[in-house]
Design a protein around this motif. Structure first.
Motif, PDB file in Angstrom:
ATOM      1  N   LEU A 266      44.547  27.421  50.186  1.00  0.00           N
ATOM      2  CA  LEU A 266      43.506  28.372  50.560  1.00  0.00           C
ATOM      3  C   LEU A 266      44.088  29.761  50.804  1.00  0.00           C
ATOM      4  CD1 LEU A 266      41.184  26.221  52.868  1.00  0.00           C
ATOM      5  CD2 LEU A 266      41.163  26.492  50.388  1.00  0.00           C
ATOM      6  N   LEU A 267      45.263  29.836  51.431  1.00  0.00           N
ATOM      7  CA  LEU A 267      45.901  31.135  51.602  1.00  0.00           C
ATOM      8  C   LEU A 267      46.211  31.750  50.234  1.00  0.00           C
ATOM      9  CD1 LEU A 267      47.146  33.351  53.343  1.00  0.00           C
ATOM     10  CD2 LEU A 267      49.279  32.024  53.387  1.00  0.00           C
ATOM     11  N   GLY A 268      46.649  30.920  49.283  1.00  0.00           N
ATOM     12  CA  GLY A 268      46.912  31.423  47.938  1.00  0.00           C
ATOM     13  C   GLY A 268      45.686  32.056  47.314  1.00  0.00           C
ATOM     14  N   LEU A 269      44.526  31.428  47.483  1.00  0.00           N
ATOM     15  CA  LEU A 269      43.288  31.996  46.950  1.00  0.00           C
ATOM     16  C   LEU A 269      42.946  33.312  47.639  1.00  0.00           C
ATOM     17  CD1 LEU A 269      41.188  28.716  46.658  1.00  0.00           C
ATOM     18  CD2 LEU A 269      42.041  30.094  44.758  1.00  0.00           C
ATOM     19  N   LYS A 270      43.154  33.360  48.952  1.00  0.00           N
ATOM     20  CA  LYS A 270      42.895  34.609  49.676  1.00  0.00           C
ATOM     21  C   LYS A 270      43.804  35.728  49.165  1.00  0.00           C
ATOM     22  CE  LYS A 270      40.839  34.829  53.310  1.00  0.00           C
ATOM     23  NZ  LYS A 270      39.456  35.180  53.711  1.00  0.00           N
ATOM     24  N   VAL A 271      45.044  35.396  48.850  1.00  0.00           N
ATOM     25  CA  VAL A 271      45.983  36.408  48.355  1.00  0.00           C
ATOM     26  C   VAL A 271      45.606  36.841  46.942  1.00  0.00           C
ATOM     27  CG1 VAL A 271      48.407  36.902  47.821  1.00  0.00           C
ATOM     28  CG2 VAL A 271      47.824  35.589  49.864  1.00  0.00           C
ATOM     29  N   VAL A 272      45.086  35.929  46.123  1.00  0.00           N
ATOM     30  CA  VAL A 272      44.585  36.315  44.798  1.00  0.00           C
ATOM     31  C   VAL A 272      43.563  37.442  44.948  1.00  0.00           C
ATOM     32  CG1 VAL A 272      43.226  35.569  42.803  1.00  0.00           C
ATOM     33  CG2 VAL A 272      45.022  34.090  43.688  1.00  0.00           C
ATOM     34  N   GLU A 273      42.635  37.264  45.878  1.00  0.00           N
ATOM     35  CA  GLU A 273      41.621  38.303  46.113  1.00  0.00           C
ATOM     36  C   GLU A 273      42.255  39.579  46.661  1.00  0.00           C
ATOM     37  OE1 GLU A 273      37.293  36.436  46.861  1.00  0.00           O
ATOM     38  OE2 GLU A 273      38.663  36.216  48.560  1.00  0.00           O
TER      39      GLU A 273
END
Length: 533
Positions: A266-273
């Motif tokens: 989930l942190l990875g997805l937040k960083v994508v954004e």
């Protein structure tokens, strides 16, 4: 037709499928077929997932089994969402002095208390519709009649041939005639069949307080292991936990809390954004971004380890906050993510997904950690013990080697939802095998579908990159353009080029909603299949 003959279809597996009402995707054809059959006989998604989990214990003895652990997420339109956290823990009598580094890797002192039977049993008891014995029956037959040895299972046996040859009973099953079995040769597991039959007759409690438990305790006592009767009887798993969630591109992504790998995903997805990385990015830019994000989020886990029983709601909110994602994104922009001396570590797993006609969803991951786990089998019961203690640090850490040690895991059964409240509905169910590549492979899959507009199968088939904590990226050959390699070398150490569809780059099973119902897909890197109706 025998069950062996019916599953020779693994020679030409269906990697994707469509269905109006129900869908299954698992890592082995026989498990997929069994789950579909259970649904057809009136079982719900949990019945089918449990039956598939038992079947994978037979079909994938190198990656999962009764001696390991399981973690699953269940979505029910009427009962909501829950994670059944079966992450196993070490024996109560464990101390660091009792287990040296070599013993952590393999042997009877490498294993945590098996939680797979307790976890899938609890899921069935809570949500299942059919009798437990009915979900076990196909796996009893599979183990008894045998499975045709696949290309991948033969390769696993070859890789571990020396360890498997150390025990006469293990060699008798997995090295007939003293050599790895040939492809399509029938591999029978009569001791495992009898253990599964005992669970049919006496229930899951027999594994922890009955005859099976006594056999486990006797086996450990005979071979210098640490698991005793009290450990089994007082296991206390699974823990029913609330999933951890974020908003991503207007959707809700829900995954497993620590000690699982959902937090990193989930942190990875937040960083994508936070990086502004979207579907308009060129392939080389996209893959460089994925590599940088994966390295950064694992560095964050290294810097901020958490214990699942000591993490507060406010800490969880901070760990997944916009501010923290922006902070990580800034480190990536500035190329300020320090490398550390760290290996990827061993690890393998299996994953399955099921959706039924009533909208119930299951995403389930199970594992015995390394290939063939601790490399030792309970010869009377026919299953391999896990070696999860190999992941426990010997220094101060929430997962350090000690009594009741709870190892970290990368398992991340995940569900993506659209809508809110009564209109909330699952649109993507996903999970993977592959140690830390679990995180990168799921991250690739979700972003390929939601950001890059790929079909589900194309999202699984697309090439992957993965950067290690030590700064050595792995790149599948199809993605390894000169421009990407130049980009990666400027940021990391020289890349390691992997095969076009590399076994080591994860193995995703996934289901997505469609206008006509559901689409299921199994990762072309391994032997999974999808089927629906």
């Amino acid at each position: 037709m025998s069950i062996v003959e019916s599953h020779t279809a693994l020679l030409a597996p269906a990697k994707w499928a469509t269905g109006r009402s129900a869908m299954v995707a698992t890592a082995f054809p026989a498990a997929t077929d069994i789950a579909v059959d259970i649904l057809g006989r009136g079982g719900n998604a949990v019945d089918a997932a449990v039956a598939a989990a038992w079947a994978l214990s037979v079909c994938e003895p190198s990656g999962s089994g009764l001696g390991g652990q399981a973690i699953l997420m269940v979505h029910s339109p009427t009962l909501g969402d829950v994670v059944l956290d079966g992450h196993s823990h070490g024996p109560q009598g464990l101390t660091r002095k009792q287990v040296d580094r070599a013993q952590q890797r393999k042997g009877f002192r490498a294993c945590t208390i098996p939680s797979m039977p307790a976890t899938v049993g609890a899921a069935h008891a809570k949500f299942g519709r059919l009798p437990l014995a009915e979900t076990l029956a196909p796996s009893v037959q599979l183990a008894e009649e045998g499975i045709p040895v696949s290309k991948l299972l033969r390769r696993h046996i070859q890789w571990c041939e020396r360890s498997l040859s150390a025990s006469e009973a293990t060699a008798r099953t997995f090295l007939p005639g003293g050599r790895p079995p040939k492809r399509r040769q029938v591999l029978r597991q009569p001791e495992l069949a009898e253990t599964l039959r005992r669970l049919q007759q006496h229930g899951i409690d027999d594994f922890y307080r009955g005859g099976i438990a006594r056999d486990i305790v006797d086996d450990h006592a005979m071979h210098g292991g640490l698991i005793d009767a009290h450990d089994l009887a007082e296991l206390g798993l699974p823990v029913f936990r609330k999933p951890v969630e974020i908003q991503y591109r207007g959707r809700t992504v829900s995954s497993t809390p620590p000690p699982g790998g959902g937090l990193q995903l989930l942190l990875g997805l937040k960083v994508v954004e936070a990086l502004g990385l979207d579907g308009g990015a060129a392939d080389d830019e996209w893959h460089e971004g994925m590599a940088a994000i994966v390295q950064a989020i694992f560095r964050e886990r290294s810097d901020w380890p958490v214990h699942p029983d000591k993490i507060s709601g406010s800490m969880m909110n901070w760990l997944l906050s916009e501010a923290r994602a922006e902070e990580v994104a800034d480190k990536i922009r500035q190329r300020a993510v320090p490398v550390v001396r760290a290996s990827e570590g061993p690890g393998d797993t299996t994953h399955l997904c099921v959706v039924d006609g009533d909208g119930m969803v299951v995403s389930l991951t199970q594992s015995i950690q390394s290939l063939f786990g601790a490399k030792v089998m309970n010869e009377r019961l026919g299953f391999f013990y896990n070696n999860y203690l190999t992941t426990c640090p010997r220094y101060r850490h929430p997962s350090r080697l000690r009594r009741n040690a709870m190892p970290q895991s990368n398992a991340a059964p995940t569900i993506v939802f659209e809508g809110d409240g009564a209109d909330r509905r699952p649109v993507l169910i996903v999970g993977s095998a592959g140690s830390r590549r679990i995180t990168s492979s799921i991250l690739h899959t979700i972003t390929n579908v939601l950001d890059r507009g790929m079909s589900l199968f194309d999202a699984l088939d697309a090439p992957r990159v993965h950067a290690t904590l030590s700064g050595r990226p792995m790149v599948e050959k199809r993605a390894a353009t000169p421009e990407l390699l130049t980009r990666l070398e400027a940021r990391f150490r020289p890349a390691r080029i992997k095969a076009e569809r590399s076994y080591s780059m994860g193995a995703v099973q996934a289901i997505a909603s469609s206008q006509d119902g559901w689409v299921g897909a199994a990762d072309p890197r391994r032997e999974g299949t999808a089927s629906g109706f």
